[in-house]
Motif scaffolding. Structure first.
Motif, PDB file in Angstrom:
ATOM      1  N   VAL A   1       0.533  -1.516   0.545  1.00 17.35           N
ATOM      2  CA  VAL A   1       0.171  -0.263   0.162  1.00 17.35           C
ATOM      3  C   VAL A   1       0.485   1.164  -0.063  1.00 17.35           C
ATOM      4  O   VAL A   1       1.900   1.490   0.589  1.00 17.35           O
ATOM      5  CB  VAL A   1      -0.963  -0.031   1.301  1.00 17.35           C
ATOM      6  N   PRO A   2       0.848   2.618  -0.211  1.00 17.81           N
ATOM      7  CA  PRO A   2       1.209   3.486  -0.628  1.00 17.81           C
ATOM      8  C   PRO A   2       1.354   3.959   1.293  1.00 17.81           C
ATOM      9  O   PRO A   2       0.234   3.719   1.706  1.00 17.81           O
ATOM     10  CB  PRO A   2       0.093   4.743  -1.125  1.00 17.81           C
ATOM     11  N   MET A   3       2.696   4.224   1.468  1.00 17.08           N
ATOM     12  CA  MET A   3       2.898   4.953   2.465  1.00 17.08           C
ATOM     13  C   MET A   3       3.737   6.300   2.678  1.00 17.08           C
ATOM     14  O   MET A   3       4.687   6.503   2.142  1.00 17.08           O
ATOM     15  CB  MET A   3       4.055   3.705   3.694  1.00 17.08           C
TER      16      MET A   3
ATOM     17  N   ARG B   1      -6.502  -1.487  -1.108  1.00 20.02           N
ATOM     18  CA  ARG B   1      -6.116  -2.504  -1.159  1.00 20.02           C
ATOM     19  C   ARG B   1      -5.861  -3.367   0.086  1.00 20.02           C
ATOM     20  O   ARG B   1      -6.600  -4.846   0.464  1.00 20.02           O
ATOM     21  CB  ARG B   1      -4.289  -2.880  -1.838  1.00 20.02           C
ATOM     22  N   ILE B   2      -6.243  -2.670   0.754  1.00 21.60           N
ATOM     23  CA  ILE B   2      -6.720  -3.341   2.780  1.00 21.60           C
ATOM     24  C   ILE B   2      -7.692  -3.678   2.886  1.00 21.60           C
ATOM     25  O   ILE B   2      -8.347  -5.359   3.478  1.00 21.60           O
ATOM     26  CB  ILE B   2      -6.515  -2.232   3.763  1.00 21.60           C
TER      27      ILE B   2
ATOM     28  N   GLY C   1       6.835  -3.136  -0.825  1.00 19.24           N
ATOM     29  CA  GLY C   1       8.008  -2.524  -1.987  1.00 19.24           C
ATOM     30  C   GLY C   1       9.161  -4.282  -2.129  1.00 19.24           C
ATOM     31  O   GLY C   1       8.879  -4.766  -2.391  1.00 19.24           O
ATOM     32  N   ARG C   2      10.927  -3.223  -2.614  1.00 12.36           N
ATOM     33  CA  ARG C   2      10.857  -4.174  -2.582  1.00 12.36           C
ATOM     34  C   ARG C   2      12.872  -3.589  -1.888  1.00 12.36           C
ATOM     35  O   ARG C   2      13.872  -3.678  -2.827  1.00 12.36           O
ATOM     36  CB  ARG C   2      11.925  -4.034  -4.009  1.00 12.36           C
TER      37      ARG C   2
ATOM     38  N   LYS D   1       5.090  -3.400   9.552  1.00 15.26           N
ATOM     39  CA  LYS D   1       4.363  -2.983  11.406  1.00 15.26           C
ATOM     40  C   LYS D   1       3.248  -2.289  10.550  1.00 15.26           C
ATOM     41  O   LYS D   1       1.876  -1.270  11.088  1.00 15.26           O
ATOM     42  CB  LYS D   1       5.692  -2.443  11.922  1.00 15.26           C
ATOM     43  N   PRO D   2       3.375  -0.910   9.794  1.00 21.04           N
ATOM     44  CA  PRO D   2       2.502   0.093  10.220  1.00 21.04           C
ATOM     45  C   PRO D   2       0.865  -0.003   9.197  1.00 21.04           C
ATOM     46  O   PRO D   2       0.371   0.596   9.253  1.00 21.04           O
ATOM     47  CB  PRO D   2       3.194   1.364   9.087  1.00 21.04           C
ATOM     48  N   VAL D   3       1.211  -1.268   8.766  1.00 19.40           N
ATOM     49  CA  VAL D   3      -0.014  -2.030   8.928  1.00 19.40           C
ATOM     50  C   VAL D   3      -1.103  -2.184   9.461  1.00 19.40           C
ATOM     51  O   VAL D   3      -2.447  -1.770   9.086  1.00 19.40           O
ATOM     52  CB  VAL D   3       0.524  -3.091   6.947  1.00 19.40           C
ATOM     53  N   VAL D   4      -0.518  -3.083  10.847  1.00 19.38           N
ATOM     54  CA  VAL D   4      -1.222  -3.005  11.900  1.00 19.38           C
ATOM     55  C   VAL D   4      -2.904  -2.648  11.723  1.00 19.38           C
ATOM     56  O   VAL D   4      -3.753  -3.001  12.203  1.00 19.38           O
ATOM     57  CB  VAL D   4      -0.584  -3.557  12.790  1.00 19.38           C
TER      58      VAL D   4
END
Length: 398
Positions: A24-26, A36-37, A61-62, A74-77
């Motif tokens: 996802v974009p951050m 996407r979430i 990412g890559r 972790k920021p997606v949690v």
């Protein structure tokens, strides 16, 4: 294609490894777009409701096999937990002792997100040992990441051969929509393909002309086809060196009985900026110092007429430079018309890839299409007729 879904699996008490797309974009460690979430919520909820243990696998990412702090999941949690309305735990790795300990603590219905699979070089190499290390934490494998299905990675392809596997709800919806659009469609089938360059969509065009009844070509791509037919396109974006390729595609379309629809008029301007002075001209009157930035009213009416007779629509790419007004007119008008036909139950409309989602959102039409894919590269490769490893692996297990 034949594949198993969640409905075919006994999930109660099982450790369910779910491959999802959380790329996802951050910005500054915060998720800026949760689309996407949101797409994966039905799969997570259904597994949790069936008392399965939901163990999420994803890349971000890559990082190329290294632990890169800015590419942690972790920021997606927090946004995932807030959207679910359920607690989500996190493990600092996706394999090894740390992941195993986090999985062992889970209760039926629990949700755990494992750290970025691409922190390990074995992920992108589809290394069998890495796939086995992932599989050690699961009893069942669910692939809900169609957007990553064109990559033969350990978490998208390798795992499907090690555990009982099935498609998640997002994957299921995508496969059903794509199957209805091209595998066994209601005819006539219309494809709308736009974008800047023919060079990026040669395989797509050659596959589509053998499968659809009508093909509308727009955007900068159309200029290459027009030039190949002898039209002077002035200073327009045009791949003149692909004239032979364009003629070959048109010849194949004629053999296959596919009607290619090119612009009949053009909106031209001397500069590409918002509100630039512009005019609509016939194709034989394009000024030498101007560039085509959209198609004109006559072309729009032709596209709408094709939509009216179509039973199925596959859309990829804008008809003009939709990012800047007034050169968004054709894309907005055609998308709105397709959305209206879909609302009326007269059209099955499937769209995706590249700028398509942005273009349809700009036209405020996306919500009324039958299905809009956010898969990008995987959607394009499917349109090109290519085998997607992540999908093929599920089919093999069915």
């Amino acid at each position: 294609m034949a594949y198993r879904s969640l409905d075919d699996m006994d999930l109660a008490g099982k450790r369910v490894l779910v491959r999802v797309d959380l790329n996802v974009p951050m910005e500054d460690g915060r998720v800026t777009d949760t689309t996407r979430i949101e797409r994966i919520l039905p799969t997570i909820r259904d597994i949790a409701a069936a008392n399965g243990k939901v163990i999420l696998l994803a890349h971000f990412g890559r990082p190329k096999g290294e632990r890169v702090a800015s590419m942690s999941l972790k920021p997606v949690v927090r946004p995932l937990s807030e959207l679910l309305g359920l607690a989500v735990d996190f493990a600092e790795d996706c394999i090894g002792a740390e992941a195993a300990a986090a999985v062992d603590k889970m209760v039926p219905g629990g949700i755990l997100l494992l750290e970025n699979t691409r922190y390990h070089k074995g992920e992108e190499k589809n290394d069998p040992d890495f796939a086995k290390a992932l599989a050690a934490n699961g009893d069942i494998y669910v692939n809900d990441a169609f957007s990553a299905a064109h990559r033969a990675h350990a978490s998208t392809e390798g795992l499907a051969h090690l555990l009982p596997s099935c498609a998640g709800r997002t994957m299921q919806a995508e496969l059903d929509a794509l199957g209805a659009a091209l595998a066994a469609p209601k005819r006539p089938v219309l494809a709308v393909v736009g974008g800047a360059k023919v060079s990026s969509k040669i395989d797509l065009l050659e596959n589509l002309v053998a499968k659809v009844d009508m093909l509308v070509i727009g955007g900068g791509m159309a200029n290459t086809f027009l030039a190949a037919k002898g039209t002077d396109v002035g200073k327009s974006l045009c791949e003149h060196d692909l004239a032979d390729t364009a003629r070959r595609i048109m010849e194949k379309a004629a053999r296959e009985g596919c009607e290619i629809v090119l612009p009949a008029d053009a909106v031209v301007a001397r500069e590409f900026k918002a509100g630039a002075e512009n005019e609509t001209v016939a194709l034989d009157a394009i000024p030498a110092d101007a560039m085509i930035l959209d198609v004109g009213a006559k072309s729009i009416e032709t596209v709408k007429a094709k939509i009216d007779i179509a039973a199925t629509l596959v859309w990829n790419g804008p008809l003009g430079a939709f990012e800047i007004a007034p050169f968004d007119a054709a894309t907005v008008a055609a998308a709105a018309h397709a959305a209206a036909r879909t609302r009326e139950g007269k059209l099955l409309s499937v769209a995706g890839g590249g700028d398509t989602v942005a273009a349809l959102n700009h036209a405020r039409a996306a919500q009324d299409f039958s299905y809009v894919s956010t898969a990008g590269g995987a959607f394009l490769e499917w349109l090109e007729g290519k085998t997607l490893p992540g999908v093929a692996a599920l089919e093999a297990e069915a």
